[in-house]
Design a protein around this motif. Sequence first.
Motif, PDB file in Angstrom:
ATOM      1  N   LYS A  56      33.246-143.377  21.358  1.00  0.00           N
ATOM      2  CA  LYS A  56      31.964-143.349  22.062  1.00  0.00           C
ATOM      3  C   LYS A  56      32.255-143.050  23.519  1.00  0.00           C
ATOM      4  O   LYS A  56      33.208-143.559  24.075  1.00  0.00           O
ATOM      5  N   PHE A  57      31.420-142.256  24.132  1.00  0.00           N
ATOM      6  CA  PHE A  57      31.574-142.068  25.573  1.00  0.00           C
ATOM      7  C   PHE A  57      31.300-143.394  26.266  1.00  0.00           C
ATOM      8  O   PHE A  57      30.522-144.222  25.774  1.00  0.00           O
ATOM      9  N   GLN A  84      20.908-134.194  20.139  1.00  0.00           N
ATOM     10  CA  GLN A  84      21.109-133.712  21.512  1.00  0.00           C
ATOM     11  C   GLN A  84      21.247-134.866  22.483  1.00  0.00           C
ATOM     12  O   GLN A  84      20.609-134.925  23.535  1.00  0.00           O
ATOM     13  N   ASP A  85      22.058-135.819  22.077  1.00  0.00           N
ATOM     14  CA  ASP A  85      22.324-137.008  22.865  1.00  0.00           C
ATOM     15  C   ASP A  85      23.818-137.266  22.693  1.00  0.00           C
ATOM     16  O   ASP A  85      24.230-137.964  21.781  1.00  0.00           O
ATOM     17  N   THR A  86      24.611-136.607  23.525  1.00  0.00           N
ATOM     18  CA  THR A  86      26.060-136.632  23.329  1.00  0.00           C
ATOM     19  C   THR A  86      26.611-138.026  23.559  1.00  0.00           C
ATOM     20  O   THR A  86      26.850-138.421  24.684  1.00  0.00           O
ATOM     21  N   ALA A  87      26.788-138.761  22.471  1.00  0.00           N
ATOM     22  CA  ALA A  87      27.302-140.123  22.587  1.00  0.00           C
ATOM     23  C   ALA A  87      28.692-140.237  21.978  1.00  0.00           C
ATOM     24  O   ALA A  87      29.461-141.112  22.347  1.00  0.00           O
ATOM     25  N   VAL A  96      29.794-136.310  15.242  1.00  0.00           N
ATOM     26  CA  VAL A  96      29.839-135.822  16.619  1.00  0.00           C
ATOM     27  C   VAL A  96      28.881-134.647  16.774  1.00  0.00           C
ATOM     28  O   VAL A  96      28.108-134.562  17.726  1.00  0.00           O
ATOM     29  N   ARG A  97      28.910-133.754  15.780  1.00  0.00           N
ATOM     30  CA  ARG A  97      28.046-132.571  15.868  1.00  0.00           C
ATOM     31  C   ARG A  97      26.576-132.936  15.710  1.00  0.00           C
ATOM     32  O   ARG A  97      25.715-132.350  16.362  1.00  0.00           O
ATOM     33  N   GLY A 103      23.125-128.392   7.951  1.00  0.00           N
ATOM     34  CA  GLY A 103      22.312-128.613   9.145  1.00  0.00           C
ATOM     35  C   GLY A 103      23.109-128.591  10.436  1.00  0.00           C
ATOM     36  O   GLY A 103      22.535-128.776  11.508  1.00  0.00           O
ATOM     37  N   LEU A 104      24.422-128.406  10.345  1.00  0.00           N
ATOM     38  CA  LEU A 104      25.265-128.500  11.538  1.00  0.00           C
ATOM     39  C   LEU A 104      26.051-127.197  11.734  1.00  0.00           C
ATOM     40  O   LEU A 104      26.157-126.391  10.815  1.00  0.00           O
TER      41      LEU A 104
END
Lengths: 524, 437
Positions: free
Chosen positions: A183-184, A166-169, A158-159, A43-44
């Motif tokens: 984590k950001f 679609q929530d780049t954390a 991460v991917r 899935g990635l």
Amino acid sequence: MADAQQVSLTIEGRQVSVPAGTSILEAAKTVGVLIPHYCYHPGLSIVGNCRMCQVEVEKMPKLAPACQTAVAEGQVVHVYADRALKAREAVLEFLLINHPLDCPICDKSGECELQDYTYREGRAAGRLQDPKRFNPAEDFGGDVQYVTNRCILCTRCVRFMDEVAQDTALNVSERGDRAVIGKFEGRDLTHPWAANVIDLCPVGALLSKDFLNKSRAWELDRTPSVCPNCTQGCNTILETRDNMVVRMRPRSNLDVNHYYLCDEGRLDYRWMNRTDRLEAPLVRRGDRLAATDWDEALRAAALHLNGKRAFVLASPMLSNESLWVLSRIMKHGGGAGGFRVRREPEAPLPGVPDLARRAERAANVRAAELFGFAKSDTPLAGMQEGDVLIVADHEVAAADAPALAKASAVIVIGTTMPELVSNAIVALPSTNVAEEDGTFTNLRGRVQQYRQARAAPGMSRPVWWSGGDLLVFLGERAGYYIASEAFAALAAQQPEFAGMSYESLGFKGQALAGQAVAAGGAAR
Amino acid sequence: MGFPHAPHAKETPVLSQYFGDPAARTVAGWKQRGGYAALEQALGMSPADIVNVVKESGLRGRGGAGFPTGMKWSFMKPGDGKPHYLCVNADESEPGTFKDREIMRWTPHALIEGAAIGSYAMGAETCYIYIRGEFTEPLTVMNAAVNEAYAAGIVGPNAMGTGKRIDVHVHKGAGAYICGEETALMNSLEGKRGNPRIKPPFPAVAGVFGMPTTINNVETLAAVPHIMNRGAAWYKGMSHSNPKSTGTKLFSVCGNIAKPGNYEVEMGFPFKDFLYDMCGGPTPGRRFKAIVPGGSSVPIQTMEEAEATLMDYEGFVAQGSMLGSGGVIVFDDAQCMVKHIARFARFYAHESCAQCTQCREGTAWCTRILERIERGHGTMEDLDTLLDLSEQMTAKTICVLSDSCAAPIVSGIHKFRSEFEAHITGKRCPMGATAAA
């Protein structure tokens, strides 16, 4: 692409024919060869960073990463060539030098891919003479705990957050062997689907706080099921230990939920273990309800129903089979029925088409409506003076109380005794989704099967069973003793279900007649 | 900032002709020295003809891999409807290498001219010069030169008045060695983490921003104007050993040697003359012990190998090493090889991007073992372990960073095994040195 060109190759001596562009790893799966891998997940996106899936391909000078190498006509692949085995053994040793060998206290033990492949292809002992690197564990927010030392930096998490949620954390912080998943700043794994990173993690680095220290993986029994907590119908695995549901995880179905399950859905399973259950059929004796056997209870219920109109308040959490049997009871005396469904905000998973935690938080709204139950915030509004009210595992709210007074009698069929119902004449104990076989119809009309995961308490029976028996007492042809029988009867009489059987449904489900588009099925 | 040495009589200053000449840094100064004539000529030619001239010259990539430049350019298919990009790899981070820095410091217009010719030849309207983050002076000089070239109409929407667009942008890196790897450079340029990408797709198909891209080293592009001016045959003629290695090559020399610095010689020049004559030999009272001829990523040479080497791509390979980036690091007999190899490994462990398992874990593990041996706590089994790890770190990863870590370790243990054994049996460094903490 249906017309994609087929490519033929040989993997471990087996002839394989797959569409052009397929990876060696996926092609190998089709002939039962599992090439070990960590970073790859169907899935990635493919990053090829773990280097675990290296295989020998004849005429290629270097070992090929199977996840990233496309099949080619006439290729001959040796998964277990000495060179490939040596390379994978080395990768395992590299992964383990800084990985704590704390399997005895690790939740992932028993379902850990690092453990599995090390047993399969790893060295008996490592050669590291120096101290291991140490990093403290970190709370990632949501249900996720990050045990840094166990991380193998495959970046699936991460991917997932980047590409699917679609929530780049998350990110990879630092370089070299100092690298960790970070984590950001100011971000947490609070996305409604974030807990999928726990399932995606091939090792014990990302753990569920909910499941922490609850059970060893090998003590769990696993049962294919369907999440009952909204109308999406995500395929799940119910995991039980000593007859208790302790975890719910996604089961892959590319037509519905791909590989994922939302956080709310996966964590909402404790009610399946409720202990304040109706365990025996009850009949009214004076001012109290007394336990009795099924025959007496059903006879009492039939006596009250005979010649009366029934109004059925049916839970949209009930199976297709149960709702269909209830609809027949409802129609027997020309009655009516309704239900109410809890609504909450919808939460889509952007990376998968038509997949969301749906606003309507019950599994079988679609079938309830199909079988003639009216969806309403005041479902009892359609009840007439003198109706026999059947409350079928549906909650009764304060707003419903005035309508209760119109009923000539109240029959309860349910897992528990509804509050506010004090005058029931009969109560029939029923099973919940974890305790019976059955099917749900999701919002896109996909009929999906779930299996019994734990023993039903006491004398409780699925509603299709007790309801069917009640129909017999009312003089109808019914009486179903296994779920597939009830489903076969349903399929024979409901044109939307024509031709379906438990065999044809399998564990991926089938769309109702005239329902071409299945949820999540548009594309991968 | 230092000025270069006066050229040695046996040098062939082509790229380095104007090193130390501040006047060559301006457009006017560069034109006075014959600059931008090649660009003017090239813009009047067809792109395919330019590619053919470069092919004919035999020019090969000067960044380390030595891929034929003309062939690389020919991978860029014109007329595919996509924007093409040229990236200039000015992220010169290879330990021991400092030639591109000098090209950018003294002859920035040579690079701009070469990049403009390359851009036109490959149908690229945009060229990025990716400069190493630590290169403050080259960055200042390059920025000034690009601005001046824009003002003079040499590059921009109407390059040299021909109506052709050639934009040149200078981009400063953030100081990661790995960003000198071409696909990591593209990621970095896009604002992403500088991780090498898996191939395929290759940059000529999908490079920076997913579009066809070619990446060339600074020295490679700086040679192009000279080839255009003086002809492929002239360039091809500068080849004294193997016809596949042509032209001149800048070598950066550092370490225990009398006259370190940048030297430009023709391909096939004898390494022995280079070391003992041109660079002045060892410092007084010392003898050379070992040479790293092409930046820290190549195998170490013994003096017997080095003295037998003819300096070109094939010549270094024939003597157990590689030309690499041309960064010559010289060790004399007062140096502890274990210490220096440990220091190399530490560098790679620090710079590994952390993607591939073998590199992330292997570089750090090798460092720990080497530093332990250097401290006198090693065992003979450690040497076998190092060789085994190195084998598993070679040719198994996305990029060659882990191969680069393995090369000096393997060659070091094979060629200087007695020094390792002396550390192990003596339980201390026999040179009296200790590894940097």
